[in-house]
Design an enzyme around this catalytic site. Structure first.
Site, PDB file in Angstrom:
ATOM      1  N   LYS A  86       0.814  -1.123   0.063  1.00 19.35           N
ATOM      2  CA  LYS A  86      -0.128  -0.082   0.078  1.00 19.35           C
ATOM      3  C   LYS A  86       0.867   1.413   0.114  1.00 19.35           C
ATOM      4  O   LYS A  86       0.448   2.201  -0.714  1.00 19.35           O
ATOM      5  CB  LYS A  86      -0.980  -0.031   1.144  1.00 19.35           C
ATOM      6  CG  LYS A  86      -1.835  -1.264   1.291  1.00 19.35           C
ATOM      7  CD  LYS A  86      -2.665  -0.723   2.497  1.00 19.35           C
ATOM      8  CE  LYS A  86      -1.879  -0.745   3.652  1.00 19.35           C
ATOM      9  NZ  LYS A  86      -1.434  -2.057   4.210  1.00 19.35           N
TER      10      LYS A  86
ATOM     11  N   ASP B 115       7.142   4.079   5.663  1.00 24.79           N
ATOM     12  CA  ASP B 115       6.588   4.558   4.785  1.00 24.79           C
ATOM     13  C   ASP B 115       6.750   5.914   4.266  1.00 24.79           C
ATOM     14  O   ASP B 115       6.722   6.433   3.157  1.00 24.79           O
ATOM     15  CB  ASP B 115       5.159   4.118   4.757  1.00 24.79           C
ATOM     16  CG  ASP B 115       4.908   2.570   4.325  1.00 24.79           C
ATOM     17  OD1 ASP B 115       5.597   2.175   3.255  1.00 24.79           O
ATOM     18  OD2 ASP B 115       4.121   1.952   4.957  1.00 24.79           O
TER      19      ASP B 115
ATOM     20  N   GLU C 207      -2.847   6.498   3.636  1.00 25.70           N
ATOM     21  CA  GLU C 207      -2.821   5.167   3.740  1.00 25.70           C
ATOM     22  C   GLU C 207      -3.073   4.702   4.951  1.00 25.70           C
ATOM     23  O   GLU C 207      -2.470   5.088   5.907  1.00 25.70           O
ATOM     24  CB  GLU C 207      -1.052   4.821   3.486  1.00 25.70           C
ATOM     25  CG  GLU C 207      -1.038   3.257   3.522  1.00 25.70           C
ATOM     26  CD  GLU C 207       0.540   2.699   3.844  1.00 25.70           C
ATOM     27  OE1 GLU C 207       0.775   1.612   3.834  1.00 25.70           O
ATOM     28  OE2 GLU C 207       1.462   3.860   3.649  1.00 25.70           O
TER      29      GLU C 207
ATOM     30  N   CYS D 131      25.742   8.357  12.721  1.00 29.10           N
ATOM     31  CA  CYS D 131      25.243   8.488  14.042  1.00 29.10           C
ATOM     32  C   CYS D 131      25.910   7.535  15.214  1.00 29.10           C
ATOM     33  O   CYS D 131      27.065   8.138  15.533  1.00 29.10           O
ATOM     34  CB  CYS D 131      23.605   7.930  14.248  1.00 29.10           C
ATOM     35  SG  CYS D 131      22.888   8.477  15.676  1.00 29.10           S
ATOM     36  N   LEU D 132      25.332   6.500  15.575  1.00 29.89           N
ATOM     37  CA  LEU D 132      26.186   5.639  16.307  1.00 29.89           C
ATOM     38  C   LEU D 132      27.571   5.223  15.479  1.00 29.89           C
ATOM     39  O   LEU D 132      28.633   5.054  16.085  1.00 29.89           O
ATOM     40  CB  LEU D 132      25.556   4.418  16.838  1.00 29.89           C
ATOM     41  CG  LEU D 132      26.213   3.485  17.415  1.00 29.89           C
ATOM     42  CD1 LEU D 132      26.800   3.935  18.747  1.00 29.89           C
ATOM     43  CD2 LEU D 132      25.401   1.901  17.583  1.00 29.89           C
TER      44      LEU D 132
ATOM     45  N   HIS E 220      21.678  11.740  10.273  1.00 35.93           N
ATOM     46  CA  HIS E 220      21.097  10.673   9.579  1.00 35.93           C
ATOM     47  C   HIS E 220      21.204  11.334   7.864  1.00 35.93           C
ATOM     48  O   HIS E 220      20.114  11.721   7.550  1.00 35.93           O
ATOM     49  CB  HIS E 220      20.047  10.234  10.141  1.00 35.93           C
ATOM     50  CG  HIS E 220      20.116   9.454  11.322  1.00 35.93           C
ATOM     51  ND1 HIS E 220      20.407   8.089  11.191  1.00 35.93           N
ATOM     52  CD2 HIS E 220      20.075   9.544  12.621  1.00 35.93           C
ATOM     53  CE1 HIS E 220      20.324   7.758  12.526  1.00 35.93           C
ATOM     54  NE2 HIS E 220      20.349   8.624  13.401  1.00 35.93           N
TER      55      HIS E 220
ATOM     56  N   GLU F 117      20.953   9.710   5.449  1.00 32.44           N
ATOM     57  CA  GLU F 117      20.075   9.053   4.543  1.00 32.44           C
ATOM     58  C   GLU F 117      18.603   9.446   4.200  1.00 32.44           C
ATOM     59  O   GLU F 117      18.054   9.087   3.197  1.00 32.44           O
ATOM     60  CB  GLU F 117      20.106   7.495   5.178  1.00 32.44           C
ATOM     61  CG  GLU F 117      19.502   7.346   6.527  1.00 32.44           C
ATOM     62  CD  GLU F 117      20.485   7.461   7.616  1.00 32.44           C
ATOM     63  OE1 GLU F 117      20.110   6.805   8.742  1.00 32.44           O
ATOM     64  OE2 GLU F 117      21.471   8.080   7.554  1.00 32.44           O
TER      65      GLU F 117
END
Length: 543
Positions: free
Chosen positions: A17, A71, A141, A381-382, A507, A509
């Site tokens: 979904k 999501d 959603e 991060c870590l 982060h 990413e």
């Protein structure tokens, strides 16, 4: 006034979904419509911030510091639109809000019930996204599967939503599975029929059916499904298994999903411009030489725990005309077998974020191996904290150095608790979360990669580099290439004498996009390509 689309799922869980919602968002944007997408999750946790990655997967952090479902990462990457804490709603947050209102006396002594109070709160959250985003279309959603007890209040709320807006202001999409029975050689429609029957019993008639399958769905089958489910044949949209999630928007475009939704919403079907997206998919299917990247983590048994990291690596490889050969390496296995046994032959090493003691020594060993073998390394991060621990133990002679999170009584806490976290007791939603500025050091590798003096990155941490060790760190040959504007917090470190050795407290990413890879990930892949046979003599300049 905004239009609304609701995406439900039936037959099985994890039906896709989120990808359907994100793909529709991409298709609407390609026609010039602005979009916002929210997720209604039917669990009682207020947010996923304290949930185990093994149960929930990655926690995606928004710009405003919300800890959300993975999501939302798909929504942002597909639509290139930033979501907020309003775009993530859980049963827990709904009940928390309603109970708080009851305690304040907002209901004037009335009996508080699921209907209308819980469902009304859900509807209010959806309207709030529309008013705050000013989007032309708000896609919602609904998590879970039709038939689940947990999802019933959400389904009732979106049924009631018809009374809030006009009939041509909302559309219902139901995503189902057509299983293939090998012995009979048939795709079976009965599970879809029963799923739609269940949805109808709640009072929702889907306008569009997206039918997942591993093989072609012929016209006769589409007519059968449409006839039994009360949907026009052209609104039965096949969605065959794809080799990449990024291929799904184009597949659904070819099958007419966006056309059908726009027809229900009484919106103009403008010309779609998907050329750039199509070029991305073409490059994905025709990649260059593979780079071997080791992802050294604690939760590698569940790939979704590092979903955005993997996607960021894919985006970087796409930009560099490379293919990603990803190797999942359990940090604890490195502790047992040694780094070289598991990392030999890798072109790059990534150590992502995490929490807790388990696997930290393996991550530290992997970082030492990458440093000594001159293998491109990126810590997140870590991963940055482990890089600092590795420096302290192996280069600064502080053999017992560690993080105060891992060993509160350590004599050398090279990583310690943020001052503002000292009096924090609760775990949920209390970390340093969301976007913060980072000032990049002039002349550093980070300066070359970013090309900006100040960048804004998303954070999720309680611990930081201990400035008591800053001078010793710099004297060892390392560089602090990024810090908070006041210089207090170390955000980014690098080792100038290494081909590529950098780690960040944030982060990156979460900001990577298919057509706009994050500079740190692209820099990592650029450096990794230099290890390949017949690699160019110079690293390609970052666009």
């Amino acid at each position: 006034m905004a239009k609304f689309v609701f995406v439900t799922g039936g037959v099985v869980s994890s039906i896709g979904k989120g990808i359907v919602a994100a793909s529709l968002g991409r298709l609407l944007k390609s026609r010039g419509y602005s979009v916002s997408i929210l997720k209604l999750d039917p669990y009682l946790n207020v947010d996923p911030g304290t949930m185990s990655p093994y149960q929930h997967g990655e926690v995606f952090v928004t710009e405003d510091g919300a800890e959300t479902d993975l999501d939302l990462g798909h929504y942002e990457r597909f639509t290139d639109t930033a979501m907020s804490r309003l775009n993530s709603v859980t049963t827990g947050s709904i009940y928390q809000s309603v109970i708080n209102k009851e305690r304040r006396g907002d209901y004037n002594g009335g009996t508080v019930q699921v209907i209308p109070h819980i469902t009304g709160e859900i509807r209010e959250r959806i309207h709030r996204v529309a008013s705050n985003s000013n989007a032309d279309v708000v896609i919602t959603e609904i998590g879970g599967t039709v038939g689940d007890i947990e999802s019933l209040p959400f389904l009732e709320a979106i049924r009631e939503f018809r009374g809030d807006v006009g009939r041509h202001d909302l559309a219902y999409i139901h995503v189902t599975l057509l299983p293939y029975i090998g012995t009979s050689g048939e795709l079976k429609t009965k599970p879809t029929q029963h799923s739609v029957k269940e949805l109808r019993s709640i009072g929702i008639q889907p306008d569009v059916l997206v039918c997942r399958s591993d093989r072609e769905i012929n016209a006769e089958l589409k007519r059968k499904i449409g006839g039994f489910c009360g949907v026009h044949e052209r609104a039965v949209i096949p969605s065959l298994d794809a080799d990449s999630i990024y291929a799904v928007p184009q597949t659904l475009e070819e099958q007419g999903l966006c056309r059908e939704v726009l027809d229900v919403l009484n919106l103009t079907d403008h010309d779609s411009d998907m050329r750039a997206w199509q070029q991305l998919v073409h490059k994905m299917r025709n990649p260059g030489p593979a780079v071997k990247v080791a992802l050294v983590g604690k939760y590698v048994q569940l790939n979704d725990a590092y979903l955005s990291v993997v996607e960021a690596l894919r985006h970087a490889c796409l930009a560099q005309d490379a293919s990603l050969d990803l190797h999942w390496v359990c940090a604890e296995e490195i502790e047992n077998r040694g780094a070289d046994a598991l990392l030999h032959g890798m072109d790059a090493v990534v150590v992502p974020g995490g929490f807790g003691n388990r696997g930290v020594d393996g991550k530290v060993a992997a970082i030492r191996w990458a440093r000594e073998q001159r293998i491109p390394f990126l810590g997140l991060c870590l991963g940055m904290q482990c890089a600092v621990i590795e420096w302290a133990r192996n280069l600064a002679g502080l053999t017992d150095a560690t993080s105060a999170e891992l060993e509160p009584g350590t004599s050398h806490p090279v990583i310690h608790l943020l001052p503002e976290q000292q009096d924090v007791v609760d775990l949920g939603g209390t970390m340093r979360l969301g976007v913060y500025p980072c000032r990049i050091a002039e002349g550093s590798m980070a300066d070359r990669l970013y090309g900006d003096e100040v960048v804004y990155e998303r954070h999720r941490h309680r611990y930081e580099f201990n400035n008591a060790y800053r001078n010793l760190f710099l004297e060892s040959g390392y560089r602090i290439s990024g810090s908070s504007p006041d210089g207090r917090l170390v955000e980014l470190i690098e080792l100038p004498e290494h081909p590529f050795f950098t780690a960040c407290q944030y982060h990156p990413e979460f900001l990577s996009r298919p057509g706009q890879p994050h500079p740190l990930f692209r820099g990592l892949i650029e450096a990794a390509q230099q290890r390949l046979p017949n690699s160019p003599s110079e690293i390609k300049a970052t666009a």
